[in-house]
Design an enzyme around this catalytic site. Structure first.
Site, short mmCIF file in Angstrom:
data_model
loop_
_atom_site.label_atom_id
_atom_site.label_comp_id
_atom_site.label_asym_id
_atom_site.label_seq_id
_atom_site.Cartn_x
_atom_site.Cartn_y
_atom_site.Cartn_z
N SER A 175 -1.62 -10.19 22.95
CA SER A 175 -0.30 -9.63 22.63
C SER A 175 -0.27 -8.98 21.26
O SER A 175 -0.90 -9.46 20.31
CB SER A 175 0.73 -10.76 22.67
OG SER A 175 1.93 -10.36 22.05
N GLU A 212 2.06 -9.34 19.37
CA GLU A 212 2.64 -10.35 18.47
C GLU A 212 1.59 -10.93 17.54
O GLU A 212 1.91 -11.49 16.50
CB GLU A 212 3.27 -11.48 19.29
CG GLU A 212 4.68 -11.22 19.77
CD GLU A 212 5.72 -11.25 18.65
OE1 GLU A 212 5.75 -12.23 17.91
OE2 GLU A 212 6.48 -10.28 18.52
N TYR A 234 4.19 -18.80 19.07
CA TYR A 234 3.67 -18.00 20.19
C TYR A 234 2.53 -17.10 19.71
O TYR A 234 1.45 -17.05 20.30
CB TYR A 234 4.80 -17.17 20.81
CG TYR A 234 4.32 -16.12 21.79
CD1 TYR A 234 4.03 -16.44 23.10
CD2 TYR A 234 4.17 -14.78 21.39
CE1 TYR A 234 3.58 -15.48 24.01
CE2 TYR A 234 3.73 -13.82 22.28
CZ TYR A 234 3.44 -14.17 23.59
OH TYR A 234 3.00 -13.21 24.47
P1 NAP Z 1 6.63 -13.83 32.11
O1 NAP Z 1 7.47 -12.94 32.95
O2 NAP Z 1 7.28 -14.79 31.17
O3 NAP Z 1 5.68 -14.66 33.12
C1 NAP Z 1 4.97 -15.78 32.67
C2 NAP Z 1 4.26 -16.41 33.86
O4 NAP Z 1 3.53 -17.56 33.40
C3 NAP Z 1 5.20 -16.92 34.97
O5 NAP Z 1 4.62 -16.64 36.21
C4 NAP Z 1 5.23 -18.42 34.73
O6 NAP Z 1 5.50 -19.17 35.89
C5 NAP Z 1 3.78 -18.64 34.29
N1 NAP Z 1 3.58 -19.92 33.61
C6 NAP Z 1 4.26 -20.39 32.53
N2 NAP Z 1 3.79 -21.61 32.20
C7 NAP Z 1 2.79 -21.91 33.08
C8 NAP Z 1 1.93 -23.02 33.25
N3 NAP Z 1 1.99 -24.10 32.47
N4 NAP Z 1 1.02 -22.97 34.26
C9 NAP Z 1 0.97 -21.91 35.09
N5 NAP Z 1 1.77 -20.83 34.99
C10 NAP Z 1 2.66 -20.83 33.98
O7 NAP Z 1 5.60 -12.98 31.25
P2 NAP Z 1 5.15 -11.43 31.41
O8 NAP Z 1 6.07 -10.58 30.63
O9 NAP Z 1 4.86 -11.15 32.83
O10 NAP Z 1 3.78 -11.46 30.58
C11 NAP Z 1 2.55 -11.79 31.21
C12 NAP Z 1 1.55 -12.21 30.14
O11 NAP Z 1 1.37 -11.16 29.21
C13 NAP Z 1 1.97 -13.41 29.31
O12 NAP Z 1 0.79 -14.12 28.97
C14 NAP Z 1 2.57 -12.80 28.05
O13 NAP Z 1 2.48 -13.70 26.97
C15 NAP Z 1 1.66 -11.60 27.89
N6 NAP Z 1 2.23 -10.43 27.21
C16 NAP Z 1 3.39 -9.89 27.65
C17 NAP Z 1 3.88 -8.74 27.05
C18 NAP Z 1 5.15 -8.09 27.54
O14 NAP Z 1 5.69 -7.24 26.80
N7 NAP Z 1 5.63 -8.40 28.74
C19 NAP Z 1 3.16 -8.15 26.00
C20 NAP Z 1 1.97 -8.74 25.59
C21 NAP Z 1 1.49 -9.87 26.21
P3 NAP Z 1 7.00 -19.64 36.32
O15 NAP Z 1 7.56 -18.51 37.13
O16 NAP Z 1 6.71 -20.85 37.11
O17 NAP Z 1 7.75 -19.88 35.05
O1 G4F Z 2 12.35 -8.60 23.69
P1 G4F Z 2 11.90 -9.57 22.69
O2 G4F Z 2 12.36 -10.98 22.84
O3 G4F Z 2 10.32 -9.45 22.63
P2 G4F Z 2 9.22 -9.87 21.55
O4 G4F Z 2 9.66 -10.99 20.69
O5 G4F Z 2 8.77 -8.63 20.86
O6 G4F Z 2 8.07 -10.44 22.49
C1 G4F Z 2 7.71 -9.80 23.71
O7 G4F Z 2 6.70 -8.86 23.45
C2 G4F Z 2 5.46 -9.42 22.98
C3 G4F Z 2 4.51 -8.25 22.73
O8 G4F Z 2 4.72 -7.75 21.44
C4 G4F Z 2 4.95 -10.37 24.04
F1 G4F Z 2 3.75 -10.89 23.65
C5 G4F Z 2 5.95 -11.48 24.26
O9 G4F Z 2 5.49 -12.34 25.30
C6 G4F Z 2 7.27 -10.86 24.70
O10 G4F Z 2 7.08 -10.27 25.97
O11 G4F Z 2 12.39 -9.11 21.22
C7 G4F Z 2 12.13 -7.82 20.71
C8 G4F Z 2 12.86 -7.63 19.38
C9 G4F Z 2 12.64 -8.77 18.38
O12 G4F Z 2 12.38 -8.22 17.11
C10 G4F Z 2 13.97 -9.50 18.34
O13 G4F Z 2 14.28 -10.12 17.08
O14 G4F Z 2 14.26 -7.60 19.64
C11 G4F Z 2 14.92 -8.35 18.63
N1 G4F Z 2 16.22 -8.80 19.14
C12 G4F Z 2 17.43 -8.48 18.58
N2 G4F Z 2 18.40 -9.07 19.26
C13 G4F Z 2 16.44 -9.60 20.19
C14 G4F Z 2 17.82 -9.77 20.27
N3 G4F Z 2 15.57 -10.17 21.06
C15 G4F Z 2 16.10 -10.93 22.05
N4 G4F Z 2 15.24 -11.50 22.94
N5 G4F Z 2 17.45 -11.15 22.18
C16 G4F Z 2 18.36 -10.60 21.30
O15 G4F Z 2 19.57 -10.78 21.41
#
Ligand code: NAP
Ligand code: G4F
Length: 320
Positions: A123, A125, A147
């Site tokens: 990520s 992050e 995280y």
């Molecule tokens: P998400 O919607 O939160 O999905 C997370 C998945 O992990 C869900 O299927 C959840 O299952 C499963 N999970 C959680 N705890 C588990 C455990 N103990 N054992 C097995 N499965 C478990 O996340 P996403 O946005 O699709 O992201 C996918 C991956 O990419 C994650 O690793 C996230 O950290 C990473 N990532 C995401 C972003 C982004 O912007 N979306 C960016 C960078 C990296 P349940 O449905 O049962 O909760």
């Molecule tokens: O949408 P966010 O919660 O995503 P964040 O923290 O960037 O993390 C996501 O992206 C990561 C990749 O860079 C992943 F690894 C991670 O698993 C996840 O998918 O927040 C985005 C931004 C933050 O700066 C937060 O402070 O939005 C700002 N924000 C402002 N108001 C808010 C809010 N975020 C959330 N969730 N809710 C608010 O009301």
């Protein structure tokens, strides 16, 4: 027919990746946690084409059984506790799942299927308090949350298994990617859903945190393709996947409300409780390596993404 094992298949990325892999002719097996309720909403429209197996990233035996029985050619480890604010309230669990869980999946592969190829969901992050702009594969990490710290561990253990055991392990350092399937707690979906509810007359104000944060937002459907592309290369490498363009949360509000002909500043109030203990102020990725070596390109612009999300949520709330 190749077999892909996807952890986290019920999540946003898992559902898009599974659809993509099916379209490439793969047998797709998803690993899911046992639950007393059905959590397959994102998979419903194609669930019959999938095989599901139970397992949990906190349980080594379940991962060994999954890898041994499924015999995957490719393993995509997408499972994680992925919501940053939760990681301050549940730092131990986040470390167990998002960090150590990756070691458990790698061990299951090393012991039971060393010839498989492995993808780790790293990520942006990890860059946190950024030490270089834009962020690329060589930028040092400075995580700002439990995280982010867990993802740094997961990233380096993936590199270590590649170097220690000569396994085919890749990490995609993915910047934020969104879609109409995004979880409701993340900012893009929180806003698109709120806009739809305001239009439907079900909500009259939206509480938000830090509007000055900047993120490099792309479309999840584009990003899962990069995961697959990484595992088709001759040798394993880590890649930044990003659009190269950064927007503020204020820009996101503006785009989402404009998509419904509304002005965001008439509805948004700041709730200090939503400000994070330590913030990642600005992220913007440099996807040059992914473009040059994988031939990957993002297709959906920021404005189009927000418009699609708002439209989908308005349809869900019955707004025409
Ligand atoms: P998400 O919607 O939160 O999905 C997370 C998945 O992990 C869900 O299927 C959840 O299952 C499963 N999970 C959680 N705890 C588990 C455990 N103990 N054992 C097995 N499965 C478990 O996340 P996403 O946005 O699709 O992201 C996918 C991956 O990419 C994650 O690793 C996230 O950290 C990473 N990532 C995401 C972003 C982004 O912007 N979306 C960016 C960078 C990296 P349940 O449905 O049962 O909760
Ligand atoms: O949408 P966010 O919660 O995503 P964040 O923290 O960037 O993390 C996501 O992206 C990561 C990749 O860079 C992943 F690894 C991670 O698993 C996840 O998918 O927040 C985005 C931004 C933050 O700066 C937060 O402070 O939005 C700002 N924000 C402002 N108001 C808010 C809010 N975020 C959330 N969730 N809710 C608010 O009301």
């Amino acid at each position: 027919m190749k077999t892909a094992l996807i952890t986290g298949i019920t999540g946003q990325d898992g559902s898009y990746l599974a659809e993509f892999m099916l379209s490439r002719g793969y047998r797709v097996v998803g690993m899911v946690r046992r639950s007393s309720v059905d959590r397959f909403e994102r998979l419903e429209h194609f669930q019959r084409q999938l095989e599901l197996i139970q397992g949990d990233l906190t349980d080594q035996t379940s991962l060994d059984i999954a890898v041994r029985d499924v015999r995957p050619d490719e393993i995509y480890n997408l499972a994680a506790q992925s919501f940053v604010p939760t990681s301050w309230n549940q730092p131990g669990l986040t470390g167990e799942v998002t960090g150590l869980g990756v070691t458990r999946v790698l061990e299951a592969m090393r012991k039971n299927r060393p010839e498989a190829r492995f993808y780790q969901a790293s990520s942006s992050e990890m860059f946190g308090k950024v030490l270089e702009t834009p962020q690329r594969e060589t930028t040092p990490f400075y995580p700002r949350s439990p995280y982010g710290a867990a993802k740094v561990y997961a990233h380096w253990i993936t590199v270590n298994y590649r170097e220690s055991y000569d396994l085919f392990c890749c990490s995609g350092i993915l910047f934020n990617h969104e879609s109409p399937r995004r979880g409701f707690e993340f900012v893009s979906r929180k806003v698109s859903d709120a806009v739809a509810r305001i239009k439907a007359g079900k909500l009259d104000r939206l509480t938000m945190g830090n509007l000055d944060a900047h993120r490099d937002w792309g479309f999840a459907g584009d990003y899962v393709k990069a995961m697959w592309m990484m595992l088709q290369q001759d040798s394993p490498q880590d890649y930044v996947v990003a659009t190269g363009v950064s927007h503020s949360v204020r820009d996101l509000l503006s785009a989402a409300f404009a998509a419904a002909d509304l002005s965001w500043d008439e509805y948004v109030v700041i709730d200090p409780a939503l400000i994070r203990p330590a913030e990642v102020d600005t992220l913007v990725g440099d996807p040059t390596r992914a473009q040059a070596e994988l031939g990957w390109q993002p297709r959906v612009s920021f404005d189009e993404l927000m418009e699609r999300m708002v439209r989908a949520d308005m349809a869900r709330h019955g707004v025409t």
